[in-house]
Design an enzyme around this catalytic site. Structure first.
Site, short mmCIF file in Angstrom:
data_model
loop_
_atom_site.label_atom_id
_atom_site.label_comp_id
_atom_site.label_asym_id
_atom_site.label_seq_id
_atom_site.Cartn_x
_atom_site.Cartn_y
_atom_site.Cartn_z
N LYS A 51 -10.15 -7.20 -7.30
CA LYS A 51 -10.91 -4.84 -7.94
C LYS A 51 -9.51 -4.58 -7.85
O LYS A 51 -9.97 -3.73 -8.99
CB LYS A 51 -11.02 -4.65 -6.65
CG LYS A 51 -12.71 -4.87 -6.45
CD LYS A 51 -13.79 -5.20 -5.00
CE LYS A 51 -13.20 -5.86 -4.51
NZ LYS A 51 -13.66 -5.87 -3.33
N LYS A 79 -2.97 -12.71 -9.74
CA LYS A 79 -4.49 -13.22 -8.54
C LYS A 79 -5.75 -12.10 -9.50
O LYS A 79 -5.28 -11.12 -10.14
CB LYS A 79 -3.91 -12.69 -7.93
CG LYS A 79 -4.26 -11.68 -6.95
CD LYS A 79 -4.56 -11.89 -5.44
CE LYS A 79 -5.05 -10.83 -5.23
NZ LYS A 79 -5.86 -10.14 -3.78
N LYS A 83 1.05 -1.13 -0.05
CA LYS A 83 -0.26 0.22 0.16
C LYS A 83 1.38 1.13 -0.24
O LYS A 83 0.40 1.91 -0.11
CB LYS A 83 -0.52 0.20 1.24
CG LYS A 83 -1.73 -0.99 1.15
CD LYS A 83 -3.15 -0.51 0.40
CE LYS A 83 -4.19 -1.85 0.16
NZ LYS A 83 -5.16 -1.77 -1.14
#
Ligand code: AMP
Length: 328
Positions: free
Chosen positions: A197, A194, A111
């Site tokens: 979203k 993977k 992040k």
């Protein structure tokens, strides 16, 4: 009876990764355990969503949980922000969580790279909030995808640390739960990694037939096998993983043989895959649309879920306060 808990952040619709990584286990476990499934709306605040989106997204996930087959008569389905007791436990856990260990969490470091302008304290303490979510109901099993392994390690560590600190055997150490022997990782069809979203490669349960077909037909492939029984490149291995997940064994074996004898046509494989994903998603999509139109039903499910989750959480908080030295 052992307790199972898991949650999903309401930051959009449920996709095949969420379904096969998590929700599929919820549906099975609800018949065997005392289950809590929640909508992690506090967690979603790390990305600063607008109030109207928060309300809408929580409703979306609730409708999708129900449409997938989570039964509110069997499992407790609740919205995280309806159970304030979690915040109190989050505070206690934060007092015993250290900057160094929180900074070392891989998803935090990711992040920091992805959103350098918004490295907030909520991101740093994501593992303590997740641990509070889990241990507030003294959960033993947590069905999560492979990507959550490190956060689960942290939850176990915080539960153990509390017990050691106060010399009690109060919180059980929660274990990750996977339906099959190894954790499922649903791949993206864009060549690597993977489905997710934020990866922008998700196939959603609510997608219509045309959208699903378009997404699958666009999947990345390679120039095709040139030698019998050759190893599959990552994009092709991902297509086969998807077949393994949504298609029959016969279909998988048929295309695998075609790959191995070099007669495969990727267009045929994708057409079949799109059909099989549609066969899986269509009944769920119809159910989602039906449930989403029934506000009264959804409000009732959320209200009853909040009551049941609050009852369980407040019992824990009363006991924890006493252990720590506060008035219960
Ligand atoms: P998220 O959408 O990141 O809030 O994830 C919610 C749940 O879905 C977690 O248990 C994840 O482990 C699981 N999940 C998300 N994406 C995938 C994926 N591609 N494969 C397997 N599990 C996944």
């Amino acid at each position: 009876m052992e307790t199972v808990l898991s949650g999903i952040r309401p930051t959009g619709n449920l996709h095949l990764g969420n379904y096969f990584g998590a929700v599929q286990s919820f549906i099975k476990l609800q018949h065997e355990y005392n289950c809590f499934f929640f909508i992690a709306d506090w967690h979603s605040l790390t990305t600063h969503p607008k109030p109207e989106n928060i309300r809408k997204s929580a409703k979306t996930i609730l409708a999708e949980y129900l449409a997938c087959g989570i039964d509110p008569e069997k499992a407790t389905i609740y919205v995280q922000s309806d159970v304030h007791e979690v915040l109190e436990l989050y505070l206690y856990l934060n007092m015993n969580a250290y900057l160094g260990e929180l900074e070392r969490v891989t998803s935090f470091k990711e992040k920091v790279r992805q959103q350098p302008d918004n490295i907030n304290a909520g991101l740093l303490t994501y593992p303590t909030l997740m641990a509070a979510d889990i241990i507030i109901h003294k959960a033993n099993k947590v069905p999560v995808g492979k990507d959550q392994e490190q956060n689960m390690e942290m939850a176990r560590k915080f539960a153990r640390r509390f017990n050691t600190m106060y010399g009690v055997e109060y919180f059980p150490e929660p274990a990750s739960f996977h339906l099959s022997e190894k954790a499922v990782k649903v791949p993206g069809l864009d060549g690597s990694g993977k489905m997710g979203k934020s990866e922008g490669n998700a196939i959603y349960l609510v997608d219509d037939e045309k959208t699903i077909k378009k997404k699958v037909m666009k999947a990345v492939t390679d120039a095709g096998p040139t030698e019998p029984n050759s190893e599959k490149s990552e994009p092709i291995a991902n297509l086969f993983t998807m077949l393994e997940i949504v298609s029959s064994k016969e279909t998988y074996d048929y295309f695998n043989e075609k790959y191995n004898d070099c007669s495969i046509r990727y267009g045929d494989l994708k057409k079949q895959l799109a059909e099989d994903i549609n066969a899986f998603c269509t009944p769920i999509r119809e159910h989602i649309l039906e449930i989403s139109a029934d506000d009264a039903y959804m409000n009732k499910v959320a209200r009853i879920g909040a009551e049941k989750a609050t009852e369980s959480a407040s019992k824990t908080i009363r006991e924890v306060r006493e252990i720590i030295g506060f008035r219960p």
